[in-house]
Design an enzyme around this catalytic site. Structure first.
Site, mmCIF file in Angstrom:
data_model
loop_
_atom_site.group_PDB
_atom_site.id
_atom_site.type_symbol
_atom_site.label_atom_id
_atom_site.label_comp_id
_atom_site.label_asym_id
_atom_site.label_seq_id
_atom_site.Cartn_x
_atom_site.Cartn_y
_atom_site.Cartn_z
ATOM 1 N N HIS A 166 0.807 -1.225 0.000
ATOM 2 C CA HIS A 166 0.000 0.000 0.000
ATOM 3 C C HIS A 166 0.836 1.270 0.000
ATOM 4 O O HIS A 166 0.307 2.356 -0.216
ATOM 5 C CB HIS A 166 -0.950 0.003 1.203
ATOM 6 N N ASP A 373 3.487 9.543 -0.844
ATOM 7 C CA ASP A 373 2.318 8.810 -0.379
ATOM 8 C C ASP A 373 2.071 7.673 -1.355
ATOM 9 O O ASP A 373 2.150 7.883 -2.565
ATOM 10 C CB ASP A 373 1.105 9.761 -0.358
HETATM 11 C C1 GDG Z 1 -1.891 3.626 3.215
HETATM 12 C C2 GDG Z 1 -0.958 4.463 2.347
HETATM 13 C C3 GDG Z 1 -2.688 4.534 0.594
HETATM 14 C C4 GDG Z 1 -8.521 10.324 7.939
HETATM 15 N N1 GDG Z 1 -8.850 11.178 8.907
HETATM 16 C C5 GDG Z 1 -10.091 10.881 9.290
HETATM 17 C C6 GDG Z 1 -10.535 9.825 8.528
HETATM 18 N N2 GDG Z 1 -9.552 9.476 7.701
HETATM 19 C C7 GDG Z 1 -9.595 8.415 6.696
HETATM 20 C C8 GDG Z 1 -9.694 8.974 5.302
HETATM 21 C C9 GDG Z 1 -9.103 7.862 4.453
HETATM 22 C C10 GDG Z 1 -8.090 7.229 5.378
HETATM 23 O O1 GDG Z 1 -8.397 7.657 6.702
HETATM 24 C C11 GDG Z 1 -6.675 7.645 5.040
HETATM 25 O O2 GDG Z 1 -6.343 7.089 3.794
HETATM 26 P P1 GDG Z 1 -4.930 7.320 3.107
HETATM 27 O O3 GDG Z 1 -4.966 6.780 1.758
HETATM 28 O O4 GDG Z 1 -4.617 8.762 3.157
HETATM 29 O O5 GDG Z 1 -3.825 6.590 4.038
HETATM 30 P P2 GDG Z 1 -3.702 5.179 4.850
HETATM 31 O O6 GDG Z 1 -4.904 4.328 4.652
HETATM 32 O O7 GDG Z 1 -3.381 5.527 6.230
HETATM 33 O O8 GDG Z 1 -2.347 4.454 4.314
HETATM 34 C C12 GDG Z 1 -1.728 5.356 1.417
HETATM 35 C C13 GDG Z 1 -3.561 3.661 1.482
HETATM 36 O O9 GDG Z 1 -2.774 2.872 2.381
HETATM 37 C C14 GDG Z 1 -4.417 2.701 0.660
HETATM 38 O O10 GDG Z 1 -3.613 1.833 -0.091
HETATM 39 O O11 GDG Z 1 -3.533 5.406 -0.115
HETATM 40 O O12 GDG Z 1 -0.836 6.032 0.565
HETATM 41 O O13 GDG Z 1 -0.092 5.219 3.174
HETATM 42 O O14 GDG Z 1 -10.058 6.900 4.120
HETATM 43 O O15 GDG Z 1 -11.022 9.243 5.026
HETATM 44 N N3 GDG Z 1 -11.766 9.317 8.670
HETATM 45 C C15 GDG Z 1 -12.568 9.855 9.602
HETATM 46 N N4 GDG Z 1 -12.181 10.875 10.408
HETATM 47 C C16 GDG Z 1 -10.962 11.429 10.293
HETATM 48 O O16 GDG Z 1 -10.614 12.337 11.026
HETATM 49 N N5 GDG Z 1 -13.807 9.352 9.746
#
Ligand code: GDG
Length: 724
Positions: A166, A373
């Protein structure tokens, strides 16, 4: 059809103990939502860590297992020390910063943590193996579990295993910093399919395999440890329909209205990130500062809401990072606040899903500017939430999402000035342009959503390996029959190539000296009644004498130009024309060799060979092409030919090839000939075999041979079976 076993560090549910009762709630986050569809819609089981729990008695654990089974999940429990070392120490202290190119944050005292990382990966593998039933498919997720594929492969060799990374896979020059780099690559290669978000990550992985394991992927497939491994690009999506439905809900609409009322005429900029040094938060604050400095008209007219979700709060470097960020926000606000307005609203807290979508929906400009990222789902969620078709996305070119979201305003987050100007452009973008861009972004986000992502990976994982590999890996039956036939022969003549056939290729041709085991095998074969053994090679007769001179073998050097038919005999050359051409050609090859560090030249009597196995693979391949074209021009009209070999190029007198040695063996009636070889020069020998002779090809690739074994080790096993 079998079940799907999903394996990830965290389970999609979190367990808490409240007043002695287990409380199980679904976890948020990209992975959990991305896999939810597949988990709910298929017969599946999810294996992972249920989160930190107090010490539980055996009976309580049993009870929890049963509760978790209702959610089709199976826990892997971790002690506090294990969490500290495996998760915080190694996964987040070494792999996370390294894979995000932040090398100065990589811990260099992680020996014990690596040990625990391996042990915990082993525990995951064991738990999966315990659940595994024939026909099941296993899908392992992310950098915390790099060793699970190979460990599981050892426990369940026939399992179909997929691995998805990821986070980014870094450039090989960065990846090779980690002391356990080969173990990590070998761990991942236990899979049948390895998936990445973007093509550059796949390319970096391929290059690391080449550099560190000597594996040469052929596009999106490779063979390692006699198995086919496929690589693929699968950009992860989100549950876009759910976000647009939420955005349309009454609850969110009310929230949006209250946010906008409070804003008045001010424009709203939004950032939503986990507190992490990869997210480019200080750089984003500097870009805001620069904007307010360069474009004073925005002072008092914008509000930037930055939601920072607390994360990895116990890790020291994260604490220091947070302090610095706080200071920076304070500085910018101190400089640019007005009596009635503060530019940056910094919320160090998580928000509810409704609030999140309301913020997405209310924002004029969304800032997603990580330093690196893997993908970044927040960018896609913002797009999916804009059912009004408005809003501008400012996106870092270093997020995996940038590969797909071309219509966003892409920025280099390290360039605060350019980022400030991009934000200005976003704030002043005409409505028509905003809508056109958003429409294109939405098409992508809604088409390639989380379901499509999971489904594509899963289907690809089900595909059987390529037919060629099948053929290569399953000749056991016919090989046994062949061995039986050869054992029964009255007069058996074995003609065996050396490099790539009896011994694997070494990094430098000088290092490929035969080992004792091989010498014993060759001696035993030639002492077998009615059997004579010949070793034929492209190498020089000096080297052949040094390596095999005292063994009772026929030796043939320089592809048969020189022959020493038996022990104690003289080396004799083939009769060929004058060799003045070498004086002219050699300097040309030397020039190319000098421009290709790591490559070397071997001059033989009737040939010159250029090897580049130790050179940089890309540079080597380019120079190889150059040299081939050059030599082909030179040889036209001369009795010379250019031959390509594995990581080598040879120019030689035409007609001097391995097939020529057959004439010198004084082929008698009633003999049974067996030839074994691995490359194009051996095909000359195979082609010259008389009727009744048998050829065995070693390794992959095209061959006219009727039989095939996987590698030199298998070739040796086959030869040893003739002694039985
Ligand atoms: C990995 C990789 C890759 C965030 N703050 C709140 C909240 N969120 C949710 C978002 C989103 C998720 O968390 C974060 O998704 P990301 O894609 O930014 O990062 P991760 O899942 O930590 O990490 C990344 C991912 O895997 C998938 O392959 O994209 O690059 O590092 O869904 O909405 N949700 C709520 N409150 C918050 O304050 N409810």
């Amino acid at each position: 059809m079998g079940r799907l076993l999903i394996v990830s560090n965290r389970l999609p549910v979190t367990v808490k103990v409240e007043e002695g009762e287990f409380r199980i709630t679904p976890s948020a986050g990209g992975l959990a939502t991305g896999m939810r569809g597949l988990h709910e819609g298929s017969d599946s089981l999810w294996v992972g860590w249920p989160g930190e729990l107090p010490r539980l008695s055996e009976a309580r654990r049993e009870e929890l297992e049963q509760r978790l089974a209702e959610f089709r999940t199976a826990p892997v429990y971790l002690s506090q020390t294990e969490v500290n070392r495996y998760y915080e120490g190694f996964a987040n202290g070494v792999l996370w910063p390294l894979f995000h190119y932040l090398t100065d944050r990589v811990r260099s005292d992680a020996w014990k943590d690596w040990q625990t990382y391996s042990e915990v990966n082993e525990r995951f593998a064991q738990r999966v193996a315990a659940e595994y039933r024939p026909g099941d498919t296993v899908w392992v997720h992310d950098y915390q579990l790099c060793l699970v594929p190979v460990l599981l492969r050892q426990l369940v060799p026939e399992a179909r295993i997929g691995f998805f990374l990821h986070i980014p896979f870094p450039s090989s020059d960065v990846f090779r910093i980690v002391p356990w780099r080969t173990e990590i690559l070998e761990g991942i290669l236990g899979s049948d399919l390895v998936g990445f978000h973007t093509y550059p990550y796949l390319r970096h992985f391929s290059r690391s395999l080449n550099l560190l394991l000597g594996v040469e992927p052929d596009g999106e497939r490779l063979v390692y440890a006699n198995r086919e491994v496929r690589l693929g690009v699968f950009p992860m999506g989100i549950d876009a329909t759910r976000f647009s439905a939420l955005a349309e809900s009454a609850e969110v609409a009310a929230e949006v209205q209250s946010i906008r009322e409070e804003l008045g005429k001010r424009k709203l900029l939004l950032g939503v990130d986990r507190l992490d040094y990869t997210k480019g938060l200080p750089e984003r604050m500097l870009a805001m500062e620069r904007l307010l400095e360069r474009e004073p008209s925005w002072r008092g007219r914008i509000r930037f809401i930055q939601v920072v979700v607390p994360s990895r709060t116990k890790v020291e470097s994260y604490k220091a990072f947070r302090r610095n960020l706080d200071e920076l926000v304070g500085r910018v606000n101190g400089r640019y606040a007005t009596i009635d307005s503060v530019p940056i609203h910094y919320l160090y807290q998580s928000v509810s899903e409704h609030q999140l979508v309301a913020l997405y929906r209310a924002a004029d400009v969304m800032l997603v500017t990580p330093l690196r990222d893997g993908m970044n789902l927040v960018a896609k969620e913002f797009v999916a939430s804009r059912s009004d078709g408005d809003g501008v996305l400012v996106l870092s070119e270093f997020a995996g999402a940038a590969a797909e979201l071309a219509e966003a305003l892409q920025v280099n987050p390290y360039d605060a000035d350019a980022a400030a100007m991009a934000i200005h452009r976003a704030l002043t973008m005409p409505r028509e342009e905003r809508r056109t861009r958003m429409e294109a972004l939405q098409r992508r986000v809604f088409t390639y959503d989380a379901y499509r992502w999971a489904d594509t990976f899963w289907k690809r994982l089900q595909e059987p390996p390529a037919a060629e590999v099948d053929r290569m890996l399953s000749p056991a039956g016919p090989m046994q029959e062949l061995a039986a036939r050869l054992r029964a022969a009255k007069h058996l003549v074995l003609i065996l190539d050396y490099d790539g056939t009896l011994a694997p290729y070494a990094s430098s041709p000088q290092l490929a000296e035969p080992d004792e085991e091989l010498k014993r095998l060759l001696k035993a074969l030639s002492s077998r009644p009615g059997t004579s053994v010949h070793v034929v090679s492209g190498r020089s007769r000096e080297l052949m004498s040094r390596w095999f001179g005292r063994l009772p073998l026929g030796l043939h050097a320089e592809h048969g130009f020189w022959s020493r038919p038996q022990l104690g005999g003289e080396w004799r050359p083939l009769k060929v024309r004058a060799l003045e051409w070498k004086r002219r050609i050699l300097p040309l090859i030397e020039l190319v060799a000098a421009r290709t560090p790591g490559s070397l030249i071997e001059e033989k009597t009737a040939a010159i060979t250029w090897y580049y196995r130790m050179a940089d693979p890309e540079l080597g391949a380019r120079r190889f092409e150059e040299l081939r074209r050059l030599l082909e021009k030179e040889v036209s009209g001369l009795p010379l030919e250019v031959m390509t070999g594995p990581k080598s190029l040879e120019i030689r007198v035409r007609g001097v090839h391995k097939g020529a040695i057959l004439d010198r063996l004084g082929a008698k009636r009633g003999i049974t000939l067996l030839a074994m070889g691995d490359d194009a020069t051996d095909e000359d020998l195979f082609g010259a075999l008389p009727a009744g002779g048998t050829a065995v090809h070693v390794g992959r690739g095209p061959s006219s041979a009727a039989y095939r074994v996987a590698d030199p080790a298998a070739a040796r096993r086959f030869l040893a079976s003739l002694l039985a």
